[in-house]
Design a protein around this motif. Structure first.
Motif, PDB file in Angstrom:
ATOM      1  N   HIS A  68     -10.583 -35.755  -1.565  1.00  0.00           N
ATOM      2  CA  HIS A  68     -11.132 -35.196  -0.355  1.00  0.00           C
ATOM      3  C   HIS A  68     -10.434 -35.489   0.806  1.00  0.00           C
ATOM      4  O   HIS A  68     -10.381 -36.663   1.295  1.00  0.00           O
ATOM      5  N   PHE A  69      -9.662 -34.407   1.573  1.00  0.00           N
ATOM      6  CA  PHE A  69      -9.002 -34.691   2.722  1.00  0.00           C
ATOM      7  C   PHE A  69      -9.369 -33.683   3.853  1.00  0.00           C
ATOM      8  O   PHE A  69     -10.204 -32.546   3.580  1.00  0.00           O
ATOM      9  N   HIS A  70      -9.091 -34.117   4.774  1.00  0.00           N
ATOM     10  CA  HIS A  70      -9.177 -33.177   6.111  1.00  0.00           C
ATOM     11  C   HIS A  70      -7.519 -33.159   6.631  1.00  0.00           C
ATOM     12  O   HIS A  70      -6.965 -34.160   6.748  1.00  0.00           O
ATOM     13  N   PRO A  71      -7.150 -32.050   6.851  1.00  0.00           N
ATOM     14  CA  PRO A  71      -5.614 -31.869   7.068  1.00  0.00           C
ATOM     15  C   PRO A  71      -5.503 -32.091   8.779  1.00  0.00           C
ATOM     16  O   PRO A  71      -6.478 -32.145   9.455  1.00  0.00           O
ATOM     17  N   ILE A  72      -4.258 -32.627   8.834  1.00  0.00           N
ATOM     18  CA  ILE A  72      -3.737 -32.682  10.293  1.00  0.00           C
ATOM     19  C   ILE A  72      -3.636 -31.184  10.774  1.00  0.00           C
ATOM     20  O   ILE A  72      -3.390 -30.267   9.984  1.00  0.00           O
ATOM     21  N   GLU A  73      -3.480 -31.252  12.036  1.00  0.00           N
ATOM     22  CA  GLU A  73      -3.521 -29.538  12.603  1.00  0.00           C
ATOM     23  C   GLU A  73      -2.309 -29.404  12.805  1.00  0.00           C
ATOM     24  O   GLU A  73      -1.224 -30.048  12.775  1.00  0.00           O
ATOM     25  N   SER A  74      -2.146 -27.972  12.399  1.00  0.00           N
ATOM     26  CA  SER A  74      -0.647 -27.176  12.453  1.00  0.00           C
ATOM     27  C   SER A  74      -0.277 -27.396  13.509  1.00  0.00           C
ATOM     28  O   SER A  74      -0.859 -27.590  14.709  1.00  0.00           O
ATOM     29  N   ARG A  75       1.255 -27.074  13.853  1.00  0.00           N
ATOM     30  CA  ARG A  75       1.800 -26.946  15.087  1.00  0.00           C
ATOM     31  C   ARG A  75       1.388 -25.958  16.098  1.00  0.00           C
ATOM     32  O   ARG A  75       1.007 -25.096  15.765  1.00  0.00           O
ATOM     33  N   SER A  76       1.163 -26.628  17.149  1.00  0.00           N
ATOM     34  CA  SER A  76       0.497 -26.194  18.229  1.00  0.00           C
ATOM     35  C   SER A  76       1.074 -26.538  19.655  1.00  0.00           C
ATOM     36  O   SER A  76       1.612 -27.536  19.709  1.00  0.00           O
ATOM     37  N   PHE A  77       1.030 -25.690  20.517  1.00  0.00           N
ATOM     38  CA  PHE A  77       1.223 -25.897  21.840  1.00  0.00           C
ATOM     39  C   PHE A  77       0.408 -25.692  23.054  1.00  0.00           C
ATOM     40  O   PHE A  77      -0.345 -24.820  23.018  1.00  0.00           O
ATOM     41  N   ARG A  78       0.624 -26.521  24.242  1.00  0.00           N
ATOM     42  CA  ARG A  78      -0.578 -26.337  25.283  1.00  0.00           C
ATOM     43  C   ARG A  78       0.122 -26.659  26.633  1.00  0.00           C
ATOM     44  O   ARG A  78       1.057 -27.246  26.658  1.00  0.00           O
ATOM     45  N   ALA A  79       0.056 -25.669  27.581  1.00  0.00           N
ATOM     46  CA  ALA A  79       0.537 -25.761  28.825  1.00  0.00           C
ATOM     47  C   ALA A  79      -0.331 -25.962  29.939  1.00  0.00           C
ATOM     48  O   ALA A  79      -1.437 -25.778  29.825  1.00  0.00           O
ATOM     49  N   THR A  80       0.142 -27.125  30.741  1.00  0.00           N
ATOM     50  CA  THR A  80      -1.076 -27.582  31.843  1.00  0.00           C
ATOM     51  C   THR A  80      -0.176 -27.545  33.195  1.00  0.00           C
ATOM     52  O   THR A  80       0.909 -27.811  33.314  1.00  0.00           O
ATOM     53  N   LEU A  81      -0.854 -26.931  34.430  1.00  0.00           N
ATOM     54  CA  LEU A  81      -0.477 -26.930  35.726  1.00  0.00           C
ATOM     55  C   LEU A  81      -1.442 -27.925  36.489  1.00  0.00           C
ATOM     56  O   LEU A  81      -2.530 -27.916  36.227  1.00  0.00           O
ATOM     57  N   VAL A  82      -0.873 -29.091  37.041  1.00  0.00           N
ATOM     58  CA  VAL A  82      -1.470 -29.950  37.606  1.00  0.00           C
ATOM     59  C   VAL A  82      -1.064 -30.024  39.175  1.00  0.00           C
ATOM     60  O   VAL A  82       0.259 -29.918  39.500  1.00  0.00           O
ATOM     61  N   MET A  83      -2.113 -29.928  39.799  1.00  0.00           N
ATOM     62  CA  MET A  83      -1.739 -30.141  41.300  1.00  0.00           C
ATOM     63  C   MET A  83      -2.776 -31.054  41.985  1.00  0.00           C
ATOM     64  O   MET A  83      -3.777 -31.191  41.728  1.00  0.00           O
TER      65      MET A  83
END
Length: 651
Positions: free
Chosen positions: A634-649
């Motif tokens: 029984h397994f839990h998969p790693i997440e598929s390829r994904s991207f996140r963008a962040t603006l920091v001020m």
């Protein structure tokens, strides 16, 4: 040529090759998918997940599948995160409330060699330290695939004679799953502080709430047959909600030859968790979902005093410490269908208290030789009031743990270490008073309240090569009783005595002011020590792990990082006939500094889009339509390829 470094040198400071400090700058360079992965800054540590994102993470270190935190002690500003006698597993460590931007450093230690570290610390310990004040205010907005949204606002304006730090985080993530996680968390911190880290105080309030759906681990046979996708689910009503509220204070005073540290805290934690790992194995009609509620209030206090003295004419430093904790716990186990209660297996009210006192002496006998000798004594009391009177009762136990470290050098910026020590982990209070298994009704044996661990280690740490900090440790660790995960109950139970051999090789290299390289590799051999026909492998025990991280900064307005992580195969059954596959992932980030107070970042996860497991188990389950139970991975998969963008001020 002068080499700039951003990692604090540990030569002449550390007592072993396995301890260290990770600075805020290093933590900022890491690409983390979830807050718990911040602890992967501990070399050799793997952090994963086998359920919905709001659940406590899985941890692996030094040949352990630490489940949700057994044998790895985690504190945040002196508050113990591991929860004793928890509804879902001993040592439950939920660090989803962490806000990485507030973390000024992470201190780690491994092995039972440190007098100040008590319960759960035999494999290792990490201490997360939050800032009293920020260099600048932070306003951060993140957006990404799979429903990722994050907003953070934090600052620490001057108020009176000190600073008032505040932080508010709003977070949402679905993950790649067919049934979205719909993980929602609200997280806040409010802290008033005066003075410095050496001489000052703070008072802090923290609040965290979360809700989520859960795609628990799924059987390999269902994916192989095409009945489920890798991101599919069996029970659409698994999931939970939790909250954590805390009020704490810390005080520090440092003189010319002494230092005193004190902190106290009160925590209120609540978890309502629904899981189904065996599907229709126990109940072919309603299914096997179960509910584990846990509600507790914890009081804790830590006090230490250090002073310099002379021992046989040599420079010496003594430390005495006292650690107190009391937990008032209400938890249970219920059979449910679609989160509706069908029956109760057990409910319990537990009062668990402990007191630990330690003494440590650090003496420099010559320019090239010093020792650290310590002894720790812990006392525990358990009071269990069960819905079944035969499982109620009181018990207590105590344990003494001596420690010794020999440090030689430095020669050519190289030190050598010999570490010996005893440690322990506590068992679930319910196991210390149990008489009848509440599920089967069969008689059962009680477990030892406190279980001893014995460790020994040889190590070397060197900074001989300019810009390179490297360490090598070879260790052995014995346990009188192993804590193992039980799939159909979703908890841990005491098992057989064990032994682990292993090594860790860690490197941090900064050849220029714009480039840093972290490279770590570790391997462990884990075995049960007693003879049993089923075999001597420890299910889930991690063997080989490794990581290479490259970070660049100060290249004009650009910065970035890449991290390759290897999570090696593990035995899933005692005779080693079933093993997991290895998992290799590549994460990265690239950023651009728009101006001194504004930057934008793009982070990518699983850039190679590997179809691998975050975790694997082997046990018996039954799917709808199956006539009998089947043993399967029984397994839990790693997440598929994904991207996140962040603006920091910054402001």
């Amino acid at each position: 040529m002068t080499i700039e470094t951003s990692r604090t040198s540990q030569i002449g400071i550390a007592d072993s090759a396995n301890s260290g400090i990770v600075t805020q700058k290093q933590l900022e360079a890491r690409t983390v998918y979830r807050a718990g992965e911040l602890l992967e800054a501990t070399p050799g540590m793997i952090v994963s997940q086998h359920s919905g994102e709001g659940k406590a993470n899985q941890f692996y270190l030094r040949g352990f599948n630490l489940d949700h935190g057994t044998d790895f002690r985690t504190t945040v500003d002196g508050m113990l995160v591991n929860q004793r006698s928890h509804g879902h597993g001993q040592g439950w460590t939920d660090v989803n409330f962490l806000i990485p931007e507030l973390t000024t450093r992470l201190e780690y230690k491994k092995g039972p060699y440190y007098a100040s570290e008590g319960d759960f610390a035999s494999a290792g310990a990490s201490s997360v330290v939050y800032a009293d004040k920020l260099a600048a205010g932070i306003a951060s907005i993140g957006i990404g695939q799979n429903g990722y949204r994050r907003t953070l606002l934090a600052d620490s304006p001057a108020v009176g004679n000190g600073h008032l730090l505040y932080a508010l985080e709003l977070f949402h993530n679905d993950g790649p799953f067919v049934m979205p996680d719909n993980y929602r968390r609200t997280n806040g911190v409010l802290r008033y502080s005066e003075g410095t880290e050496a001489n000052g105080f703070n008072v802090s309030a923290m609040a965290y709430r979360a809700r989520w759906q859960a795609t628990d681990q799924i059987p390999q046979r269902a994916v192989d047959s095409g009945a489920l996708s890798r991101f599919g689910f069996i029970d659409p009503t698994d999931g939970g909600e939790s909250h954590r509220y805390s009020l704490s204070t810390a005080w520090r005073k440092t003189g010319d030859s002494s230092a005193t540290r004190a902190n106290a805290y009160v925590l209120h934690n609540q978890l309502d968790l629904y899981s189904n790992f065996t599907y229709f194995n126990d109940d072919p009609v309603n299914g096997d979902q179960f509910n584990q509620p846990d509600r507790r209030t914890t009081f804790g206090a830590n006090l230490s005093h250090t002073w310099e003295t002379k021992l046989l004419g040599r420079q010496s430093e003594n430390t005495v410490g006292l650690q107190l904790q009391n937990d008032n716990i209400f938890n249970g186990l219920h059979n449910t269908v679609s989160r509706q209660r069908l029956s109760t297996t057990r409910t319990d009210h537990i009062v668990e208290g402990s007191a630990g006192i330690y003494v440590e002496n650090n003496t420099r006998w010559s320019e090239k030789f010093r020792t650290v000798a310590g002894i720790r004594s812990d006392f525990y009391r358990f009071d269990v009031r069960s819905d079944n009177p035969v499982n109620s009762g009181k018990s207590n136990d105590s344990i003494v743990s001596p420690k010794l470290s020999l440090i030689f050098g430095p020669w050519a910026k190289t030190e050598y270490y010999v570490n010996l020590g005893n440690g322990f982990h506590s068992n679930d209070a319910r196991g210390t008073t149990i008489t009848i298994d509440p599920k089967s009704g069969d008689p059962v044996d009680r477990v030892s309240p406190l279980v001893r661990a014995k460790g020994m280690e040889l190590g070397v740490r060197s900074e001989f090569v300019p810009g390179l900090q490297t360490s090598l440790a070879v260790y052995r660790l014995d346990f009188d009783s192993e804590l193992l995960f039980v799939g159909d109950a979703g908890t841990t139970e005491a098992s057989r005595p064990s032994r682990r051999y292993g090594f860790e090789f860690n490197n941090y290299y900064k050849p220029t002011k714009w480039l840093t390289v972290d490279a770590d590799i570790a391997f462990a051999r884990a075995r049960f020590r007693d003879a049993d026909p089923v075999g001597n492998r420890i299910p889930g025990a991690v063997e080989g792990v490794g990581s290479v991280a490259v970070a660049v900064d100060n290249i004009g307005p650009y910065f970035g990082a890449l991290q390759l992580r290897y999570f090696g195969p593990r035995p899933l059954i005692e005779d080693n006939s079933v093993r997991s596959h290895s998992t290799t992932t590549l994460n990265g980030r690239i950023g651009y500094k728009i101006n001194p107070k504004m930057r934008i970042e793009l982070e990518g996860y699983n850039l190679l889009n590997r179809k691998a497991s975050a975790i694997d188990y082997y046990y018996e389950s039954r799917l709808p339509g199956e006539s009998a139970a089947v043993n399967d991975v029984h397994f839990h998969p790693i997440e598929s390829r994904s991207f996140r963008a962040t603006l920091v001020m910054n402001y």
